[in-house]
Design a protein around this motif. Structure first.
Motif, PDB file in Angstrom:
ATOM      1  N   ASP A 137      48.685   3.818 -67.698  1.00  0.00           N
ATOM      2  CA  ASP A 137      48.051   3.524 -67.465  1.00  0.00           C
ATOM      3  C   ASP A 137      47.855   3.593 -66.127  1.00  0.00           C
ATOM      4  O   ASP A 137      48.554   2.580 -64.963  1.00  0.00           O
ATOM      5  N   TYR A 138      47.062   4.001 -65.576  1.00  0.00           N
ATOM      6  CA  TYR A 138      47.026   3.959 -63.708  1.00  0.00           C
ATOM      7  C   TYR A 138      45.225   3.997 -62.937  1.00  0.00           C
ATOM      8  O   TYR A 138      44.550   4.252 -63.926  1.00  0.00           O
ATOM      9  N   HIS A 139      45.694   3.215 -62.220  1.00  0.00           N
ATOM     10  CA  HIS A 139      44.695   3.089 -60.812  1.00  0.00           C
ATOM     11  C   HIS A 139      45.100   3.194 -59.300  1.00  0.00           C
ATOM     12  O   HIS A 139      45.966   3.129 -59.293  1.00  0.00           O
ATOM     13  N   LEU A 141      44.439   7.365 -57.914  1.00  0.00           N
ATOM     14  CA  LEU A 141      45.959   8.225 -58.002  1.00  0.00           C
ATOM     15  C   LEU A 141      46.348   8.683 -56.710  1.00  0.00           C
ATOM     16  O   LEU A 141      45.746   8.559 -56.163  1.00  0.00           O
ATOM     17  N   SER A 164      40.795   5.339 -62.591  1.00  0.00           N
ATOM     18  CA  SER A 164      41.561   4.913 -63.410  1.00  0.00           C
ATOM     19  C   SER A 164      42.494   6.093 -63.975  1.00  0.00           C
ATOM     20  O   SER A 164      40.614   7.138 -64.361  1.00  0.00           O
ATOM     21  N   SER A 166      43.985   7.464 -67.957  1.00  0.00           N
ATOM     22  CA  SER A 166      45.230   6.663 -68.704  1.00  0.00           C
ATOM     23  C   SER A 166      45.753   7.584 -70.027  1.00  0.00           C
ATOM     24  O   SER A 166      44.344   8.631 -70.564  1.00  0.00           O
TER      25      SER A 166
END
Length: 361
Positions: A137-139, A141, A164, A166
């Motif tokens: 899960d990334y915010h 990029l 974000s 996921s």
């Protein structure tokens, strides 16, 4: 002799545990109970919600009953650490996540039973280790992740710093062991249908992979029918026609949602038990959580904990005791005179539990 680790935990955990445990002797289960520490108080005093002594207890016992644990957001968790540990990088990790990961508990099993009228009884099997909850899960990029989504008009308009993403992880190993577990549950429970709940009309690639593994595993169980259905349709059918299901199996997030929906269909979280099972370990818990606002009020429904004990008994081969406990719970619910507020009554936690024990006797 069977030895069970009992972890009362936080909030309403200790009171539902105290009320429910006498059911063990009443059902004729010859278990030795050993109590351990887990949860928020351990975090507040030791900076570790699952101390090593608790892991030692779990490792040397035959099963584990976890009543309830409290988790709080990052800032609150940091603020409630012992002063000497603040700012040292100590991080709160939910005991539930720790147990599932360390013990390799890939299958979450949730019975959904109509204890009022006996019109349905099915099970939801949820994958515990991957899917959308795998942690990818990334915010904010960059690199390949940004390249992956940058052509989406919303991402292009927002930019990489305000986007974000996921990722849903699905592996052959994770899928195959989950599906085989679901079919084995169908065999044990006498169910004729396994329903895979997914979203194949939208998640085309991953769902197609999942479908292929389903067809492969199902070939080993020719006497059990199977289907793959849209998760939203399964949710509708669970409410309108719960009797059509045998075993419903789903990846982590979809299974999380459907299992709680199943609890609502059967009457609420006060009746919802669960098991977390792997190839070599297990733990069992009621689903209602710690409910800190109710702690000490004596209003919590003990039936979920009692039904969790029945589920553990069944797992350990004590089928007769498990059946007797469930029948006693069903009889008390149908009588309706000694049930807690969530089932329309006014009984306290202890009175509701005693009524089940008396019914069992």
């Amino acid at each position: 002799m069977t030895t069970i680790a009992v972890l009362p935990g936080d909030g309403i955990g200790p009171e539902v545990t105290d009320a429910a445990l006498p059911i063990i002797a009443a059902a004729g289960l010859d278990w030795t109970l050993e109590f351990g520490d887990v949860g928020w108080s351990c975090w507040q005093t030791e900076g570790n919600p699952v101390p090593e002594r608790t892991w030692d207890l779990i490792d040397r016992t035959d099963g584990c009953l976890l009543a309830a644990i409290t988790s709080k957001p990052l800032r609150e968790a940091e603020a409630e650490l012992p002063v000497e540990l603040r700012g040292t990088g100590v991080r709160f990790v939910s005991p539930v996540i720790q147990l599932r990961q360390r013990l390799g508990l890939y299958a979450n099993l949730r019975p959904v039973t109509d204890y009022r009228a006996d019109t349905f009884a099915f099970e939801v099997v949820r994958e515990n280790t991957e899917g959308l909850y795998a942690g990818f899960d990334y915010h904010g990029l960059d690199g390949e992740l940004w390249d992956l989504v940058s052509n989406h008009p919303n991402a292009a308009a927002s930019g990489p710093a305000d986007t974000s993403v996921s990722l849903r992880l699905q592996t052959r190993v994770g899928i195959d062991r989950l599906l085989r577990f679901a079919f084995e549950r169908a065999v044990v429970g006498g169910h004729s249908l396994v329903t895979l709940a997914d979203k194949p009309n939208v998640l085309r690639q991953s769902s197609n992979f999942l479908r292929g593994r389903l067809e492969t595993i199902a070939a080993d169980y020719p006497d059990i029918d199977f289907e793959i259905a849209n998760v939203d349709a399964v949710a509708l059918w669970m409410v309108k026609s719960p009797g059509r299901f045998g075993v419903v199996v789903a990846e982590n997030m979809f299974g999380d949602i459907l299992s709680d929906l199943g609890a609502g269909v059967m009457g609420g979280l006060g009746l919802a038990s669960s098991a977390n099972i792997g190839d070599g370990g297990c733990y069992f818990e009621p689903v209602h959580g710690s409910a800190p606002g109710m702690a000490g009020a004596g209003r919590a429904n003990p039936m979920a904990m009692i039904l969790t004990i029945a589920q553990l008994a069944e797992h350990l081969g004590e089928d007769t005791a498990a059946s007797r406990i469930r029948t006693a719970v069903s009889n008390v619910i149908r009588a309706g005179t000694t049930v807690t507020y969530d089932l329309g009554g006014s009984a306290s936690t202890s009175i509701a539990a005693k009524a089940i024990i008396e019914e069992l006797s």
